[in-house]
Design a protein around this motif. Structure first.
Motif, mmCIF file in Angstrom:
data_model
loop_
_atom_site.group_PDB
_atom_site.id
_atom_site.type_symbol
_atom_site.label_atom_id
_atom_site.label_comp_id
_atom_site.label_asym_id
_atom_site.label_seq_id
_atom_site.Cartn_x
_atom_site.Cartn_y
_atom_site.Cartn_z
ATOM 1 N N ARG A 27 0.806 -1.217 0.000
ATOM 2 C CA ARG A 27 0.000 0.000 0.000
ATOM 3 C C ARG A 27 0.838 1.266 0.000
ATOM 4 N N ASP A 28 2.093 1.170 0.355
ATOM 5 C CA ASP A 28 2.918 2.365 0.457
ATOM 6 C C ASP A 28 3.399 2.750 -0.937
ATOM 7 N N ASN A 29 2.739 3.737 -1.525
ATOM 8 C CA ASN A 29 3.043 4.126 -2.898
ATOM 9 C C ASN A 29 4.007 5.292 -2.997
ATOM 10 N N SER A 30 4.558 5.772 -1.872
ATOM 11 C CA SER A 30 5.380 6.975 -1.923
ATOM 12 C C SER A 30 6.641 6.774 -2.755
ATOM 13 N N ALA A 31 7.320 5.627 -2.579
ATOM 14 C CA ALA A 31 8.536 5.383 -3.345
ATOM 15 C C ALA A 31 8.218 5.236 -4.827
ATOM 16 N N ILE A 32 7.142 4.517 -5.148
ATOM 17 C CA ILE A 32 6.756 4.355 -6.544
ATOM 18 C C ILE A 32 6.354 5.699 -7.144
ATOM 19 N N SER A 33 5.721 6.554 -6.348
ATOM 20 C CA SER A 33 5.332 7.877 -6.848
ATOM 21 C C SER A 33 6.548 8.658 -7.320
ATOM 22 N N GLU A 34 7.634 8.589 -6.566
ATOM 23 C CA GLU A 34 8.845 9.300 -6.962
ATOM 24 C C GLU A 34 9.422 8.731 -8.246
ATOM 25 N N GLU A 35 9.393 7.414 -8.392
ATOM 26 C CA GLU A 35 9.909 6.818 -9.625
ATOM 27 C C GLU A 35 9.061 7.221 -10.824
ATOM 28 N N LEU A 36 7.752 7.219 -10.657
ATOM 29 C CA LEU A 36 6.882 7.602 -11.763
ATOM 30 C C LEU A 36 7.053 9.070 -12.127
ATOM 31 N N ALA A 37 7.229 9.915 -11.102
ATOM 32 C CA ALA A 37 7.389 11.348 -11.368
ATOM 33 C C ALA A 37 8.660 11.641 -12.140
ATOM 34 N N ALA A 38 9.660 10.767 -12.042
ATOM 35 C CA ALA A 38 10.951 11.002 -12.695
ATOM 36 C C ALA A 38 11.006 10.474 -14.119
ATOM 37 N N ILE A 39 9.947 9.860 -14.622
ATOM 38 C CA ILE A 39 10.004 9.240 -15.949
ATOM 39 C C ILE A 39 10.114 10.282 -17.061
ATOM 40 N N HIS B 210 7.307 17.917 -6.885
ATOM 41 C CA HIS B 210 7.859 16.621 -6.533
ATOM 42 C C HIS B 210 6.883 15.983 -5.558
ATOM 43 N N PRO B 211 6.744 14.653 -5.566
ATOM 44 C CA PRO B 211 5.780 14.046 -4.630
ATOM 45 C C PRO B 211 6.001 14.420 -3.176
ATOM 46 N N LYS B 212 7.244 14.704 -2.772
ATOM 47 C CA LYS B 212 7.511 15.014 -1.371
ATOM 48 C C LYS B 212 7.703 16.498 -1.099
ATOM 49 N N ARG B 213 7.995 17.277 -2.101
ATOM 50 C CA ARG B 213 8.268 18.693 -1.847
ATOM 51 C C ARG B 213 7.967 19.516 -3.091
ATOM 52 N N ARG B 214 7.874 20.821 -2.868
ATOM 53 C CA ARG B 214 7.632 21.781 -3.934
ATOM 54 C C ARG B 214 8.627 22.924 -3.766
ATOM 55 N N THR B 215 9.252 23.323 -4.864
ATOM 56 C CA THR B 215 10.256 24.384 -4.843
ATOM 57 C C THR B 215 9.773 25.526 -5.720
ATOM 58 N N GLN B 216 9.861 26.753 -5.183
ATOM 59 C CA GLN B 216 9.428 27.934 -5.923
ATOM 60 C C GLN B 216 10.531 28.989 -5.908
ATOM 61 N N PHE B 217 10.791 29.560 -7.083
ATOM 62 C CA PHE B 217 11.648 30.742 -7.182
ATOM 63 C C PHE B 217 10.808 31.871 -7.743
ATOM 64 N N SER B 218 10.827 33.031 -7.071
ATOM 65 C CA SER B 218 9.943 34.129 -7.455
ATOM 66 C C SER B 218 10.691 35.447 -7.470
ATOM 67 N N VAL B 219 10.287 36.297 -8.378
ATOM 68 C CA VAL B 219 10.650 37.720 -8.364
ATOM 69 C C VAL B 219 9.329 38.489 -8.385
ATOM 70 N N TYR B 220 9.276 39.630 -7.675
ATOM 71 C CA TYR B 220 7.972 40.233 -7.462
ATOM 72 C C TYR B 220 8.079 41.708 -7.114
ATOM 73 N N THR C 256 8.310 24.066 0.100
ATOM 74 C CA THR C 256 7.104 23.657 0.822
ATOM 75 C C THR C 256 6.877 22.164 0.596
ATOM 76 N N PRO C 257 6.099 21.519 1.454
ATOM 77 C CA PRO C 257 5.860 20.078 1.277
ATOM 78 C C PRO C 257 4.950 19.804 0.098
ATOM 79 N N GLY C 258 4.975 18.559 -0.377
ATOM 80 C CA GLY C 258 4.061 18.152 -1.424
ATOM 81 C C GLY C 258 2.637 18.163 -0.925
ATOM 82 N N ASN C 259 1.693 18.104 -1.847
ATOM 83 C CA ASN C 259 0.284 18.156 -1.471
ATOM 84 C C ASN C 259 -0.100 16.977 -0.603
#
Length: 752
Positions: free
Chosen positions: A418-430, A504-514, A554-557
């Motif tokens: 049931r633990d899909n977190s590792a598979i999620s990362e592999e799928l996200a990298a395809i 990314h399944p575990k985190r989100r990175t943002q760079f901003s100018v404003y 920030t963390p992933g959703n």
């Protein structure tokens, strides 16, 4: 798995109803018929010989085994769940469990007998949906065991949830798969198999040639001897976002609908094509509804299908699990990261009788409720014909057969499968491949013109009324957004924000100018602490422009403990004095919550926010608050909150805390109080009444040597996700002019 050919008309349902329907309709995706594949594309599809041999072998093995099974019976256990996490507390939304005995036969309608069902709705789901849940679209449980495994489980969130009749998913094992995918072999893995010894399987990565909701990024594990599928893991090649459609009026009547355009275009599935075209006003309203729907994104992190041999012969699907989220897409340097709505579902299939073609139908007990008790009356067997659930009278009640229903998906401890977190990362990298027919590739550009993005409209005394527009560019797992707010109060450089975001399944990175308009508020920068989108002069006296750049993590959703970090370099310009301050610094936010899901459970958590800057007016600004929720008797619950906020160093006026009309820490008072130190306490007593709570509360805050008190009552939805409070400010013995009175505070994302 072949879905029903007729379109399902969902009618006028609310979003929670659509979400529950999403859990009840796997299999709404269909596979495209094969097209001739040019030889050059076929050769380009396989990146190594092992991949070619395994994929071609698996295709042949499936096509050969398909006619070998004529019918089967099975016990299917299904469970679904949605959780709405917020900035402060996670809240279960809806969940349901179902057990059914099914009989499937090739060429004949399937039979489904619901044995028991349980449905819980802590949110805003309509009551009739809970009553109808036991039989709601249960016909999908009788599925072709050799159907497309890249369809089973993907249908609910992408197709059925929003009324899409079918989305044509290109089958990676189909006859024309080389046109849409490339294949690369990987390592040999030993996988556990139910009822059999562990099996060595070779992983093959399925690479979509372009980004589209019709394609999948997948990993398939194939037995190199029998070429049987042992496990399949996949996700759509892109999140559903620009494909969202919405409308409010159809045929001259109020008919709000949200759906997904699977590529065929046109209106919502099931619409009457003879309806008169909308007028000018109706078109403008529908455009606004569409713009709101288009900001909603649906993303499946992973779907995992496990297979196992039945009596050593047929490899059949035994477990299916999918995990994903829904969220409003908001990309900005300092605005809150909208919490996703994580959803999960799984099915466990226990095959009882499997027969070959020509051996007759597999046996099914005559009484589906309890084969040992012939006095029970069965539920309807033809559940595939249920389109309107309003007439169903079978209530959803807790099971009286211990062990028949699976535990809630939120209460069961995860296991390896049931633990899909590792598979999620592999799928996200395809990622995506090369070549092939890209005519169906999604357009990466999307534009919200000013005035159509309703969430970007606001009023401030500096801008007047302003309307924001957004230009987005999707690069895959990277995306960018340029947001511009056009002011109506004179000519000036507008509020602008350009953000580049990596998901990314575990985190989100943002760079901003404003260049942002900000005010001192009970938050860390940006608009988080403001009261909605209407800001008066009395709400803040510290408006200022900020130019800068920031890097934010920030963390992933769907993460329960929200930990985020940001660093920045900024220049603040005071609007009244033209004073300029240059600063560099960073901020850390930690917002945990502990406790079980469901009514009648205790929980606790808090928020810790620290922001510091060096340069002009160096200072450290911090907020610490905590809360506990304790269930009482008779549907009552008690919430207690306390906190402290302070500023240390040499703060500028806009660095001070504003406490007042926002209602975050004190309700029932007009105006704001600027302070370098403040303390607060809050007590809230609630009584559950159907899908909402009635609240009576008391607030206390201390700032600048004075006490502020308030009492009031309110309506609370989804344990504080949304609430409407009416509060009366009290003097509390404070000297000086009184700012007490009756005030209405619409608030959201609260502790309770």
């Amino acid at each position: 798995m072949k879905p029903p050919s007729r379109r399902r008309q969902f009618g006028r349902r609310t979003l929670p109803a659509l979400l529950v329907l999403a859990c009840s309709l796997p299999g709404n995706l269909t596979a495209q018929p094969p097209n001739p594949v040019p030889a050059t594309i076929a050769r380009d599809a396989y990146l190594d010989e092992t991949a070619r041999r395994l994929i071609v072998g698996a295709r042949h093995a499936r096509d050969t085994a398909r006619p070998a099974i004529g019918s089967y019976t099975a016990l299917v256990r299904e469970r679904v769940g949605f959780v709405f996490p917020t900035f402060r507390r996670d809240r279960p939304w809806v969940s349901g469990e179902r057990a059914a005995r099914v009989r499937w036969s090739r060429g004949d309608p399937g039979e489904v007998h619901v044995l028991d069902a349980r449905f819980r709705r802590n949110g805003l789901a309509p009551g009739r949906l809970a009553r109808a849940f036991p039989e709601l679209h249960a016909g999908h449980l009788a599925a072709d065991p050799f159907g497309n495994p890249f369809v089973y489980g993907a249908g609910p969130p992408i197709g059925a949830a929003f009324g899409a009749d079918a989305i044509n998913v290109r089958d990676p094992l189909g006859a024309d798969a080389e046109r849409y995918y490339q294949f690369r072999s990987g390592d040999t893995t030993r996988l556990p198999v139910d009822g059999a010894d562990a099996t060595d399987a070779v992983a093959v990565t399925v690479i979509p040639r372009y980004r589209s909701i019709r394609l999948v990024a997948a990993i398939v594990w194939i037995d190199p001897v029998s070429h049987a599928l042992v496990r399949v893991a996949y996700r759509p090649a892109k999140r559903v976002d620009r494909e969202m459609r919405g409308r409010a009026i159809h045929g001259g009547k109020w008919d709000p609908r949200v759906w997904i355009d699977g590529g065929e275009g046109g209106g919502a599935p099931g619409d009457d094509s003879s309806a008169p075209p909308p007028g000018l006003v109706a078109r403008l309203i529908n455009i606004s509804a569409y713009r709101m729907a288009a900001k909603l994104e649906i993303d499946l992190a992973a779907v995992v299908v496990d297979f196992a041999p039945w009596e050593g012969r047929h490899w059949l699907p035994r477990r299916v699990r999918w995990d994903g989220h829904m969220a409003w897409e908001i990309m900005s340097a300092t605005a809150f990261v909208p919490p996703g709505v994580p959803f999960s579902a799984d099915w466990v299939l226990d095959f009882e009788d499997v027969r070959a073609a020509g051996e007759g139908l597999a046996s099914l007990p005559t009484d589906p409720r309890d084969p040992a008790d012939p006095t029970d009356s069965p539920l309807p067997t033809d559940t595939t014909a249920l389109a309107d659930t309003s007439a169903l009278a079978h209530p959803s009640t807790p099971t009286d057969r211990p062990g028949l229903l699976p535990p809630s998906i939120w209460q069961d401890s995860p296991s390896v499968w049931r633990d899909n977190s590792a598979i999620s990362e592999e799928l996200a990298a395809i990622g995506t491949g090369q070549g092939g027919d890209r005519s169906e590739a999604a357009n990466p550009w999307f534009f919200f013109p000013p005035g159509m993005a309703l969430g970007l409209m606001r009023y401030t005394p500096i801008e007047g009324y302003s309307a924001g527009g957004v230009v987005r560019r999707d690069f895959g797992w990277w995306r960018s957004a340029l947001t511009v707010r056009i002011p109506t109060s004179g000519w000036a450089v507008p509020d602008m924000d350009f953000t580049l975001q990596h998901d990314h399944p575990k985190r989100r990175t943002q760079f901003s100018v404003y260049r942002q308009l900000r005010a001192g508020a009970l938050g860390i920068g940006g608009l988080e602490g403001w009261t909605g989108y209407f800001v008066r002069v009395a709400d803040s006296v510290n408006f200022h422009w900020t130019h800068g750049a920031s890097l934010r993590f920030t963390p992933g959703n769907g993460k329960r403990t929200r930990l985020s970090l940001s660093v920045f370099a900024e220049r603040d310009g005071d609007i009244e004095t033209d004073a300029v301050r240059d600063r560099v610094g960073g901020a850390v936010e930690w917002k945990p919550w502990w406790g079980a899901f469901g009514d009648g459970t205790a929980g606790g958590g808090g928020s810790v926010i620290v922001r510091g800057s060096a340069g002009d007016d160096p200072h450290v600004k911090a907020l610490v608050e905590g809360a506990v929720v304790v269930p009482l008797v008779g549907g009552l619950s008690l919430g207690v909150q306390g906190g402290m906020a302070g500023v240390w160093g040499d703060p500028a006026p806009q660095d001070l805390w504003d406490v007042g009309v926002s209602g975050n820490w004190i309700r029932g008072h007009s105006g704001t109080v600027e302070t370098s130190r403040t303390w607060m306490g809050r007590v809230d007593l609630q009584r559950s009444v159907r899908f909402l709570h009635l609240s009576v509360f008391g607030d206390w805050a201390s700032a600048e040597g004075a006490d502020y008190c308030a009492v009031g009552t309110g309506l609370v939805f989804m344990d504080g996700l949304l609430r409407f409070d009416v509060a009366k400010g009290l003097d509390c013995g404070r000297e000086g002019p009184s700012r007490t009175g009756w005030r209405v505070h619409p608030r959201g994302f609260t502790f309770f």
